[in-house]
Write an enzyme that holds these catalytic residues in place. Structure first.
Site, mmCIF file in Angstrom:
data_model
loop_
_atom_site.group_PDB
_atom_site.id
_atom_site.type_symbol
_atom_site.label_atom_id
_atom_site.label_comp_id
_atom_site.label_asym_id
_atom_site.label_seq_id
_atom_site.Cartn_x
_atom_site.Cartn_y
_atom_site.Cartn_z
ATOM 1 C CB SER A 146 -0.954 -0.027 1.186
ATOM 2 O OG SER A 146 -1.925 0.983 1.089
ATOM 3 C CG ASP A 292 -2.801 4.170 -1.574
ATOM 4 O OD1 ASP A 292 -3.585 4.008 -2.524
ATOM 5 O OD2 ASP A 292 -2.779 3.410 -0.579
ATOM 6 C CG ASP A 294 -2.648 -0.366 -2.665
ATOM 7 O OD1 ASP A 294 -2.604 0.793 -2.215
ATOM 8 O OD2 ASP A 294 -3.249 -1.293 -2.081
ATOM 9 C CG ASP A 296 -5.909 0.699 -0.913
ATOM 10 O OD1 ASP A 296 -5.089 1.654 -0.950
ATOM 11 O OD2 ASP A 296 -5.893 -0.170 -0.024
#
Length: 548
Positions: A146, A292, A294, A296
């Site tokens: 993440s 961010d 990734d 999400d």
């Protein structure tokens, strides 16, 4: 040389002998040859614990690092819990070794008699979460850290509902991992399916078009994927939905696991949004959006009347999206949910719209378990799951769907002669100004966090910033029907609240502050100024109480 009879040396040698990765084998050879007992103890004196966030940690050799042995053991544990014949979807982001860890997972799963489907490219985490339900899979694995620093990677597990795992599944997988022997003795397969763009990205984007985007499309967006994997998917999502494709920060457009332009690849961190804000000013953008790495999470910025831009807090975006969703959905059994560290505004919005509201522990896995009728969930750390009358397309936070919905909301406001700031003022007049802030302390020594919380437990504050502490709740005992979790919650006189908890994914102590200030008349500015000062006063007194 280190004494070869020591346990850490023996453990390092055993690990090296089964490790398929020449880089981490060489790392251990160097430590053994040159004699570094502290480094060996750091790698072999503890292990990464598999929990509801899966695994996350620094890359390197040994059980206390993310590496191919750790990942293969995790995959073998997951395979034992699921059993042969089950289907697992696997995704990965652009971090170091993410694609390698995804392939290792597929080898272990297929070798154990399971079916595996691996994403063909580096796509956002919400695409993986969507794919689990879309394909009717039994579980999903996303290889991502993440918004953690560049040296980290992680391993996130989803169950058949497309949401992250919760107890007791995490404990079952952890126990199964502990029972795994040498990874060089695991049977490995090579007959997994590869999921192409048309197999999964196209259906995902089609599902997003059902979100309450509205019909206004005149909006200029400056966007950054922050060296992550969101760029291509966000661009395509905007194009499919009929928006002009956002102008992108060129230096951050492509996946780069070293994240060269930011100290921490998190839109909340100081300086992380500088390039996006510069681009917005240069292009006179109506809206700033960031994901961010990734994709999400979704950060949002908006122009200021006198020039420049302001990034909205996660709670501000959460409040705007909640009301937007509730105005564009129907049915009396709708539910909205957020976490205990997020603003209390959502409860008032729910009451105002006659729908149910739920409060959960921190983490989207809990928000997704709140029950039927969920049309919107959010947490203050820039995570949002936006739904429609058709339900939630993604049972996890989705920075792509949130970006589309925010763009539609901002375009509608622009058409009506308003801005997102105007919408925030409208909410403040209706419900009172709910202002939030965070005091975050990053540490090298994790024991400092435990000591700070214990200090508050044994010497709880009586007053903070002139406010009386009216109640102190130890979240580790379980409160309001919630499962126990490490942390403390204080309710203060004058409608203020503080939650103190350790981060579940980073070496941080996080403190979440909220004050509610009534708005007198039409002008919200005095209430905002008062709230800002009160939050600063609370931060100062809380920092003293923490002793950090």
């Amino acid at each position: 040389m280190i004494d070869p009879t020591t346990d850490f040396v023996r453990l390092a040698q055993e690990w090296r002998d089964q490790d398929p990765d020449p880089e981490t084998r060489a790392e251990l050879d160097a430590l053994l040859e040159h004699g570094d007992p502290a480094a060996l103890e750091d790698r072999f004196g503890a292990k990464l614990e598999f929990g509801t966030a899966g695994l996350r940690g620094a890359l390197g050799a040994g059980p206390n690092r993310m590496n191919r042995v750790t990942v293969m053991r995790a995959a073998a544990g997951l395979a034992r819990v699921l059993g042969p014949g089950r289907h697992v979807v696997i995704g990965y982001d652009g971090r170091h070794n993410s694609d390698v860890f995804a392939a290792d997972t597929a080898r272990v799963l297929t070798g154990a008699g399971l079916r595996a489907s691996v994403m063909a490219a580096k796509w956002p985490t919400p695409v993986l979460a969507f794919a689990v339900r879309h394909l009717g899979a039994d579980a999903g694995v996303m290889v991502t850290a993440s918004h953690n620093p560049p040296q980290d990677n992680g391993y996130k597990v989803y169950w058949d509902d497309g949401a992250q795992i919760v107890p007791p599944i995490d404990r079952e997988i952890s126990a199964a991992i502990d029972a795994v022997g040498r990874v060089d003795e695991l049977p490995l397969g090579d007959d997994w399916q590869t999921l192409g763009h048309d197999d999964i990205v196209v259906p995902y984007l089609r599902a997003l078009t059902a979100l309450p985007i509205g019909d206004a499309r005149e909006i200029a967006v400056a966007y950054t994927p922050m060296h992550g994997v969101g760029g291509a998917t966000v661009s395509e999502a905007f194009r499919v939905a009929g928006f002009e494709v956002p102008v992108m920060v060129s230096r951050q457009a492509m996946p780069d696991p070293n994240f060269p332009t930011v100290a921490f690849p998190n839109p909340e961190e100081p300086g992380a949004m500088d390039l996006a804000l510069e681009l917005a000013a240069a292009t006179r953008a109506d809206l700033v959006i960031a994901n961010d790495p990734d994709a999400d999470r979704c950060a949002v910025g908006t122009p200021l009347p006198g020039g420049g831009y302001r990034m909205l807090t996660g709670d501000e975006v959460g409040g705007l999206l909640a009301e937007h969703v509730l105005r564009h959905t129907s049915g009396g059994d709708r539910l909205v949910a957020t976490s205990i560290v997020s603003s209390s505004l959502l409860a008032k919005i729910a009451t105002g719209h006659g729908v149910r509201h739920a409060e959960t522990l921190t983490g989207f896995k809990w928000i997704m378990k709140t029950g039927p009728g969920l049309v919107f969930g959010y947490e203050e750390a820039l995570g949002y799951s936006v739904g429609s009358d058709a339900g939630l397309p993604v049972h996890d936070k989705d920075g792509v769907g949130a970006a589309l919905t925010v763009a539609g909301m901002a375009a509608t406001a622009k058409r009506d002669g308003k801005s997102l700031l105007d919408l925030l003022d409208d909410q403040a007049r209706r419900y009172g100004l709910h202002a939030t802030a965070q005091l975050s302390v990053r540490v090298e020594d994790l024991s400092l966090i435990a000591k700070a919380i214990e200090r508050l437990r044994t010497h709880p504050p009586v007053q903070l910033a002139g406010r009386t502490v009216e109640s102190a709740e130890d979240l580790s005992q379980g409160v309001a029907g919630l499962p126990p979790t490490e942390g403390l919650r204080y309710r203060l006189s004058g409608d203020a609240r503080i939650v103190v908890r350790p981060s579940g994914t980073e070496p941080k102590l996080k403190c979440y502050l909220e004050v509610v200030v009534p708005v007198e008349g039409e002008d919200v500015a005095p209430a905002r100024a008062r709230a800002a000062q009160e939050l600063e006063d609370l931060k100062k007194d809380l920092a003293v109480a923490l002793g950090l």
